[in-house]
Design an enzyme around this catalytic site. Structure first.
Site, PDB file in Angstrom:
ATOM      1  N   LYS A 164       0.625  -1.188   0.292  1.00  0.00           N
ATOM      2  CA  LYS A 164       0.425  -0.009  -0.294  1.00  0.00           C
ATOM      3  C   LYS A 164       0.603   0.894   0.092  1.00  0.00           C
ATOM      4  O   LYS A 164       2.088   1.596   0.066  1.00  0.00           O
ATOM      5  CB  LYS A 164      -1.142   0.160   1.011  1.00  0.00           C
ATOM      6  CG  LYS A 164      -1.586  -0.338   1.066  1.00  0.00           C
ATOM      7  CD  LYS A 164      -3.576  -0.577   2.128  1.00  0.00           C
ATOM      8  CE  LYS A 164      -3.677  -1.614   1.746  1.00  0.00           C
ATOM      9  NZ  LYS A 164      -5.241  -1.347   2.534  1.00  0.00           N
ATOM     10  N   ARG A 195      -3.776 -10.130   5.122  1.00  0.00           N
ATOM     11  CA  ARG A 195      -4.259 -10.456   4.218  1.00  0.00           C
ATOM     12  C   ARG A 195      -3.009  -9.813   2.764  1.00  0.00           C
ATOM     13  O   ARG A 195      -2.809  -9.017   3.193  1.00  0.00           O
ATOM     14  CB  ARG A 195      -5.439  -9.260   3.828  1.00  0.00           C
ATOM     15  CG  ARG A 195      -6.050  -9.064   2.938  1.00  0.00           C
ATOM     16  CD  ARG A 195      -7.725  -8.695   2.567  1.00  0.00           C
ATOM     17  NE  ARG A 195      -7.748  -8.062   1.637  1.00  0.00           N
ATOM     18  CZ  ARG A 195      -8.297  -7.836   0.194  1.00  0.00           C
ATOM     19  NH1 ARG A 195      -7.216  -6.602   0.900  1.00  0.00           N
ATOM     20  NH2 ARG A 195      -8.752  -7.701  -0.248  1.00  0.00           N
TER      21      ARG A 195
END
Length: 255
Positions: free
Chosen positions: A205, A239
């Site tokens: 991210k 995740r």
């Protein structure tokens, strides 16, 4: 939890797994690399993304889940959706759990639906929608805000009869880069408040690649480092796009 995006516009792997063959191949690779759960997403939730309609998302998820369930019957399948119609369609096709980035805010029927379906429910923190969330940053006390958000919704879910709820603090959703890093530094405060498993979705991210002035493609090492911090501070599930290094991190910390 291994990520299988069947979207055209996800920030890292959009467009890679749109064909039936590619979906099934990637699902198998995720399992081979050590993923315990395959999380299938049909609609990008990157900042600024416009979500699919529930009807279009339901059709995509029904097809993808059916394929993976047929070819990989042993797989545990999660579906990444904030709408009740796709959730219902995916569970009917063989999905085992629902991962809702909206935490019940984007579809008033979601809590009732997961209660009826009696599947595990992963509830994420977010303000606004993917299109507007970066206009809703700013926290006086980020841990206090998330604790209140989860507590209020957990009460509603348990009153409805939902039995298995997981929590996701929503890194990258309605949070600046600095707020994301503050949340990670203090995540142990949050995990200490709840018995429900805390899931972290940090993989590749912007809080990693913008901080390091690099790209999502070059952010695997940063992902591993931040996952290690999250696991050490009480998070129970990661995740990720890359299960193998995540599994190695888990083994080094917990085994």
């Amino acid at each position: 939890m291994g990520i299988l995006n069947i979207t055209a516009d996800s920030f890292y792997d959009g467009g890679r797994y749109n064909s039936d063959e590619a979906m099934v191949r990637r699902a198998g690779e995720l399992l081979d690399e050590g993923a315990d759960i395959i999380d299938i997403g049909a609609s990008s939730s990157r900042p600024g993304a416009v979500l699919l309609t529930p009807e279009a998302e339901a059709e995509r998820l029904r097809h993808a889940v059916g394929l993976v369930r047929k070819e990989l019957p042993q797989a545990v399948i999660s579906v990444d959706t904030c709408y009740s119609l796709p959730a219902r369609a995916a569970v009917s096709a063989g999905a085992d759990m629902v991962n809702d980035i909206g935490g019940g805010q984007l579809d008033a029927a979601m809590f009732d639906t997961v209660a009826e379906l009696q599947v595990p429910y992963l509830m994420m923190h977010m303000r606004g929608t993917p299109q507007t969330m970066q206009q809703h940053t700013g926290y006086d006390d980020i841990i206090g805000e998330l604790a209140h958000y989860f507590s209020e919704r957990l009460d509603r879910l348990y009153r409805l009869g939902v039995k298995d709820v997981w929590l996701d603090p929503g890194f990258g959703f309605a949070k600046t880069i600095d707020e994301n890093h503050e949340l990670l530094r203090r995540i142990g405060e949050l995990t200490g408040l709840f018995r429900e498993p805390m899931v972290t979705a940090l993989s590749r991210k912007s809080m990693i690649y913008k901080k390091l002035d690099t790209t999502p493609e070059a952010s695997l090492e940063g992902t591993v480092a931040l996952n290690a911090l999250a696991l050490d501070r009480g998070c129970r599930v990661v995740r990720v796009h890359d299960p193998r290094p995540a599994l190695e991190t888990i083994k080094l910390i917990y085994e």
